[in-house]
Scaffold this motif. Structure first.
Motif, PDB file in Angstrom:
ATOM      1  N   THR A 272     -27.390  -2.892 -22.410  1.00 43.58           N
ATOM      2  CA  THR A 272     -28.456  -2.026 -21.932  1.00 43.58           C
ATOM      3  C   THR A 272     -28.345  -1.910 -20.412  1.00 43.58           C
ATOM      4  O   THR A 272     -27.603  -2.645 -19.764  1.00 43.58           O
ATOM      5  CB  THR A 272     -29.839  -2.587 -22.300  1.00 43.58           C
ATOM      6  N   GLY A 273     -29.118  -0.982 -19.870  1.00 47.34           N
ATOM      7  CA  GLY A 273     -29.147  -0.812 -18.433  1.00 47.34           C
ATOM      8  C   GLY A 273     -27.964  -0.021 -17.906  1.00 47.34           C
ATOM      9  O   GLY A 273     -27.165   0.536 -18.654  1.00 47.34           O
ATOM     10  N   SER A 274     -27.855   0.013 -16.577  1.00 47.66           N
ATOM     11  CA  SER A 274     -26.773   0.726 -15.902  1.00 47.66           C
ATOM     12  C   SER A 274     -25.766  -0.277 -15.355  1.00 47.66           C
ATOM     13  O   SER A 274     -26.139  -1.221 -14.652  1.00 47.66           O
ATOM     14  CB  SER A 274     -27.338   1.582 -14.768  1.00 47.66           C
ATOM     15  N   VAL A 275     -24.488  -0.057 -15.676  1.00 47.86           N
ATOM     16  CA  VAL A 275     -23.435  -1.000 -15.301  1.00 47.86           C
ATOM     17  C   VAL A 275     -22.336  -0.254 -14.546  1.00 47.86           C
ATOM     18  O   VAL A 275     -21.886   0.812 -14.978  1.00 47.86           O
ATOM     19  CB  VAL A 275     -22.840  -1.689 -16.543  1.00 47.86           C
ATOM     20  N   ALA A 276     -21.894  -0.812 -13.418  1.00 50.13           N
ATOM     21  CA  ALA A 276     -20.791  -0.245 -12.649  1.00 50.13           C
ATOM     22  C   ALA A 276     -19.508  -1.003 -12.962  1.00 50.13           C
ATOM     23  O   ALA A 276     -19.407  -2.201 -12.711  1.00 50.13           O
ATOM     24  CB  ALA A 276     -21.104  -0.312 -11.159  1.00 50.13           C
ATOM     25  N   PHE A 277     -18.539  -0.311 -13.529  1.00 52.83           N
ATOM     26  CA  PHE A 277     -17.217  -0.881 -13.793  1.00 52.83           C
ATOM     27  C   PHE A 277     -16.316  -0.469 -12.622  1.00 52.83           C
ATOM     28  O   PHE A 277     -15.808   0.658 -12.589  1.00 52.83           O
ATOM     29  CB  PHE A 277     -16.667  -0.362 -15.117  1.00 52.83           C
ATOM     30  N   ASP A 278     -16.136  -1.340 -11.655  1.00 50.37           N
ATOM     31  CA  ASP A 278     -15.388  -0.978 -10.457  1.00 50.37           C
ATOM     32  C   ASP A 278     -14.318  -2.002 -10.078  1.00 50.37           C
ATOM     33  O   ASP A 278     -13.711  -1.902  -9.009  1.00 50.37           O
ATOM     34  CB  ASP A 278     -16.327  -0.758  -9.272  1.00 50.37           C
ATOM     35  N   LEU A 279     -14.080  -2.979 -10.958  1.00 49.69           N
ATOM     36  CA  LEU A 279     -13.008  -3.938 -10.735  1.00 49.69           C
ATOM     37  C   LEU A 279     -11.778  -3.462 -11.488  1.00 49.69           C
ATOM     38  O   LEU A 279     -11.761  -3.416 -12.721  1.00 49.69           O
ATOM     39  CB  LEU A 279     -13.417  -5.326 -11.204  1.00 49.69           C
ATOM     40  N   VAL A 280     -10.719  -3.068 -10.753  1.00 53.98           N
ATOM     41  CA  VAL A 280      -9.491  -2.583 -11.388  1.00 53.98           C
ATOM     42  C   VAL A 280      -8.696  -3.787 -11.867  1.00 53.98           C
ATOM     43  O   VAL A 280      -8.053  -4.489 -11.093  1.00 53.98           O
ATOM     44  CB  VAL A 280      -8.661  -1.746 -10.403  1.00 53.98           C
ATOM     45  N   GLU A 281      -8.758  -4.035 -13.180  1.00 53.27           N
ATOM     46  CA  GLU A 281      -8.042  -5.159 -13.767  1.00 53.27           C
ATOM     47  C   GLU A 281      -6.544  -4.913 -13.747  1.00 53.27           C
ATOM     48  O   GLU A 281      -5.754  -5.792 -13.427  1.00 53.27           O
ATOM     49  CB  GLU A 281      -8.541  -5.389 -15.196  1.00 53.27           C
ATOM     50  N   GLN A 282      -6.164  -3.703 -14.108  1.00 51.82           N
ATOM     51  CA  GLN A 282      -4.762  -3.315 -14.058  1.00 51.82           C
ATOM     52  C   GLN A 282      -4.650  -1.800 -14.128  1.00 51.82           C
ATOM     53  O   GLN A 282      -5.573  -1.119 -14.578  1.00 51.82           O
ATOM     54  CB  GLN A 282      -3.973  -3.951 -15.202  1.00 51.82           C
ATOM     55  N   HIS A 283      -3.535  -1.270 -13.650  1.00 49.97           N
ATOM     56  CA  HIS A 283      -3.290   0.164 -13.741  1.00 49.97           C
ATOM     57  C   HIS A 283      -1.796   0.415 -13.730  1.00 49.97           C
ATOM     58  O   HIS A 283      -1.008  -0.395 -13.227  1.00 49.97           O
ATOM     59  CB  HIS A 283      -3.963   0.911 -12.579  1.00 49.97           C
ATOM     60  N   SER A 284      -1.416   1.545 -14.303  1.00 49.45           N
ATOM     61  CA  SER A 284      -0.023   1.978 -14.308  1.00 49.45           C
ATOM     62  C   SER A 284      -0.023   3.487 -14.137  1.00 49.45           C
ATOM     63  O   SER A 284      -0.148   4.244 -15.102  1.00 49.45           O
ATOM     64  CB  SER A 284       0.658   1.591 -15.630  1.00 49.45           C
ATOM     65  N   VAL A 285       0.067   3.922 -12.877  1.00 45.51           N
ATOM     66  CA  VAL A 285      -0.032   5.342 -12.555  1.00 45.51           C
ATOM     67  C   VAL A 285       1.268   5.792 -11.897  1.00 45.51           C
ATOM     68  O   VAL A 285       1.783   5.125 -10.991  1.00 45.51           O
ATOM     69  CB  VAL A 285      -1.226   5.620 -11.622  1.00 45.51           C
ATOM     70  N   VAL A 286       1.786   6.911 -12.349  1.00 41.03           N
ATOM     71  CA  VAL A 286       3.036   7.465 -11.832  1.00 41.03           C
ATOM     72  C   VAL A 286       2.749   8.830 -11.215  1.00 41.03           C
ATOM     73  O   VAL A 286       2.050   9.659 -11.813  1.00 41.03           O
ATOM     74  CB  VAL A 286       4.084   7.607 -12.949  1.00 41.03           C
ATOM     75  N   SER A 287       3.286   9.081 -10.029  1.00 41.51           N
ATOM     76  CA  SER A 287       3.112  10.358  -9.349  1.00 41.51           C
ATOM     77  C   SER A 287       4.463  11.042  -9.171  1.00 41.51           C
ATOM     78  O   SER A 287       5.478  10.390  -8.937  1.00 41.51           O
ATOM     79  CB  SER A 287       2.457  10.153  -7.975  1.00 41.51           C
ATOM     80  N   SER A 288       4.445  12.378  -9.271  1.00 40.62           N
ATOM     81  CA  SER A 288       5.670  13.140  -9.029  1.00 40.62           C
ATOM     82  C   SER A 288       6.074  13.109  -7.560  1.00 40.62           C
ATOM     83  O   SER A 288       7.188  13.497  -7.215  1.00 40.62           O
ATOM     84  CB  SER A 288       5.470  14.593  -9.478  1.00 40.62           C
ATOM     85  N   SER A 289       5.156  12.637  -6.701  1.00 41.62           N
ATOM     86  CA  SER A 289       5.440  12.549  -5.266  1.00 41.62           C
ATOM     87  C   SER A 289       5.828  11.144  -4.834  1.00 41.62           C
ATOM     88  O   SER A 289       5.731  10.798  -3.654  1.00 41.62           O
ATOM     89  CB  SER A 289       4.221  13.021  -4.461  1.00 41.62           C
ATOM     90  N   GLY A 290       6.224  10.313  -5.784  1.00 47.00           N
ATOM     91  CA  GLY A 290       6.687   8.979  -5.430  1.00 47.00           C
ATOM     92  C   GLY A 290       5.686   7.885  -5.741  1.00 47.00           C
ATOM     93  O   GLY A 290       4.683   8.108  -6.427  1.00 47.00           O
ATOM     94  N   SER A 291       5.967   6.689  -5.245  1.00 48.56           N
ATOM     95  CA  SER A 291       5.129   5.533  -5.553  1.00 48.56           C
ATOM     96  C   SER A 291       3.726   5.715  -4.980  1.00 48.56           C
ATOM     97  O   SER A 291       3.519   6.414  -3.990  1.00 48.56           O
ATOM     98  CB  SER A 291       5.773   4.271  -4.980  1.00 48.56           C
ATOM     99  N   ILE A 292       2.751   5.039  -5.612  1.00 44.94           N
ATOM    100  CA  ILE A 292       1.359   5.150  -5.183  1.00 44.94           C
ATOM    101  C   ILE A 292       0.889   3.812  -4.622  1.00 44.94           C
ATOM    102  O   ILE A 292       1.490   2.760  -4.854  1.00 44.94           O
ATOM    103  CB  ILE A 292       0.448   5.591  -6.339  1.00 44.94           C
ATOM    104  N   SER A 293      -0.222   3.886  -3.873  1.00 42.21           N
ATOM    105  CA  SER A 293      -0.840   2.678  -3.321  1.00 42.21           C
ATOM    106  C   SER A 293      -2.333   2.894  -3.206  1.00 42.21           C
ATOM    107  O   SER A 293      -2.837   4.016  -3.394  1.00 42.21           O
ATOM    108  CB  SER A 293      -0.244   2.351  -1.946  1.00 42.21           C
ATOM    109  N   ASP A 294      -3.047   1.819  -2.884  1.00 40.30           N
ATOM    110  CA  ASP A 294      -4.491   1.879  -2.627  1.00 40.30           C
ATOM    111  C   ASP A 294      -5.270   2.480  -3.793  1.00 40.30           C
ATOM    112  O   ASP A 294      -6.171   3.309  -3.590  1.00 40.30           O
ATOM    113  CB  ASP A 294      -4.772   2.677  -1.350  1.00 40.30           C
ATOM    114  N   PHE A 295      -4.954   2.065  -5.009  1.00 41.14           N
ATOM    115  CA  PHE A 295      -5.652   2.591  -6.188  1.00 41.14           C
ATOM    116  C   PHE A 295      -7.035   1.965  -6.289  1.00 41.14           C
ATOM    117  O   PHE A 295      -7.174   0.736  -6.339  1.00 41.14           O
ATOM    118  CB  PHE A 295      -4.855   2.292  -7.457  1.00 41.14           C
ATOM    119  N   THR A 296      -8.060   2.785  -6.320  1.00 35.85           N
ATOM    120  CA  THR A 296      -9.431   2.331  -6.549  1.00 35.85           C
ATOM    121  C   THR A 296     -10.077   3.236  -7.590  1.00 35.85           C
ATOM    122  O   THR A 296      -9.759   4.433  -7.673  1.00 35.85           O
ATOM    123  CB  THR A 296     -10.275   2.347  -5.265  1.00 35.85           C
ATOM    124  N   MET A 297     -11.001   2.685  -8.350  1.00 41.09           N
ATOM    125  CA  MET A 297     -11.673   3.476  -9.381  1.00 41.09           C
ATOM    126  C   MET A 297     -12.998   2.817  -9.735  1.00 41.09           C
ATOM    127  O   MET A 297     -13.122   1.589  -9.727  1.00 41.09           O
ATOM    128  CB  MET A 297     -10.796   3.590 -10.631  1.00 41.09           C
TER     129      MET A 297
END
Length: 391
Positions: A272-297
């Motif tokens: 119940t209630g309002s919950v903020a999910f803002d801890l990035v446990e893991q990610h795997s993101v690929v960009s056509s412009s090369g490697s990525i950094s500073d991923f936040t969500m």
């Protein structure tokens, strides 16, 4: 329409063999497809929202397409929000009728044409990526014709009178009632931004917001500013002014724009209630412009209302910062969200984000797909897992 098409197909098959028959069928199929060219999609449909085309009608629900030549109607206590092919947002109030006569847009040169008719009721719109001028974007009503330039405005028919509010940018009005022919402009940088066009063709300019807009209408449809774009100066020759588009670009909040409403199939979870999910446990993101950094969500979930009121993500590649803001609902399939605003560096982008609640709603597992609007080959996609930050 369906029986006529079937009859034509049958005759084509009888009168010609092989290649000719197939060619005839393909041509007819292409004509049918052309008659149903996408003008946009349904972001929200609450109550009785219908699309009428060629003597047929369709119930519009979330993500239903709308086509050129559709007549979109809303019933009593009904509302609808549409996202058009150029990214424009259009909200219809109850008991409204809107004819989409034409809606064309080219992402390559940002050009196109829009022609719609508000037959009755009211609408509010924030124009999209289409580079408008007073000629290529036209909304007609029973008493006046409206042209726009990069704007957010409202129009509502009250009995036989047209009420207008220009919240941002400029709208150009030509009175058609009683063959008046009077022309004027409205906007926050002009002398007036509110007016009433009466059924007899007379015009009443207002210094305050028309009372008809006080219920269910508001100029406050913007969320937090996004520091992304440079200044864009647009000259308005008629009034000899310049409209500056601030670097503080703002994205549109679907929930606030549409109004308060709840899904018909809320997700049943123990939280119940309002919950903020803002801890990035893991990610795997690929960009056509090369490697990525500073991923936040971050994704905020309101379990009591079964909504996703806010969400955003950002990361950086060699082309600049990717950014996306989104919100939506919870349903039996998980997170059902729409991207309100997306960008890559100084370029507008679009995309989709999907997610599922995992571990008894203690985390979110999902994927993202983003692409620049003008250069669709520039993309970023991948998967993510979010958790609630613990104090």
């Amino acid at each position: 329409m369906a029986w006529r098409t079937l009859s034509i197909l049958t005759n084509a098959m009888r009168m010609a063999g092989g290649t000719l028959a197939i060619t005839s069928i393909l041509c007819l199929s292409n004509l049918a497809s052309a008659a149903q060219q996408d003008a946009g999609k349904t972001i929200m449909a609450k109550g009785d929202v219908m699309a009428h085309n060629d003597n047929a009608e369709r119930q519009l629900v979330r993500r239903s397409p709308v086509y050129k030549a559709d007549l979109v109607t809303t019933g009593d206590t009904s509302t609808s929000q549409l996202r058009m092919i150029d990214g424009a947002l259009l909200s219809m109030q109850a008991n409204s009728e809107l004819r989409i006569a034409d809606y064309e847009f080219s992402p390559q040169n940002q050009q196109g044409n829009v022609s719609m008719s508000l037959i009755k009721g009211g609408l509010r719109t924030v124009t999209g990526a289409l580079q408008q001028n007073s000629d290529n974007y036209r909304l007609t009503t029973p008493v006046a014709s409206i042209g726009v330039r990069g704007t957010h405005f409202e129009a509502e028919m009250v009995e036989a009178d047209l009420y207008l509010a220009a919240w941002d940018g400029i709208i150009f009005i030509e009175v058609t009632a009683a063959n008046s022919g009077e022309k004027f402009s409205l906007g926050p940088t002009l002398r007036y931004q509110f007016a009433i066009v009466r059924a007899d063709g007379s015009v009443e300019f207002l210094l305050q917001t028309p009372g008809t807009f006080s219920a269910g209408h508001s100029s406050e449809i913007y969320a937090q500013p996004i520091q992304q774009f440079a200044l864009v100066d647009v000259s308005e020759a008629e009034n000899n002014i310049y409209i500056a588009q601030s670097v503080n670009q703002k994205y549109i909040d679907n929930e606030r724009f549409a109004a308060n409403w709840l899904p018909d199939d809320p997700l049943v979870v123990s939280r119940t209630g309002s919950v903020a999910f803002d801890l990035v446990e893991q990610h795997s993101v690929v960009s056509s412009s090369g490697s990525i950094s500073d991923f936040t969500m971050s994704i905020t979930v309101d379990f009591d209302a079964s909504t996703v009121p806010t969400g955003n993500l950002s990361f950086v590649d060699s082309g600049g910062q990717w950014f996306a803001a989104f919100n939506g609902l919870l349903n039996q399939q998980g997170l059902d969200v729409d991207v309100n605003f997306a960008s890559h560096g100084n370029n507008l982008a679009s995309g989709s984000i999907e997610g599922l609640l995992i571990d008894q709603a203690q985390g979110i597992l999902g994927n993202l797909n983003l692409a620049e609007i003008n250069t669709p080959s520039i993309t970023a996609d991948g998967a993510f897992e979010l958790r609630e930050s613990k104090p």
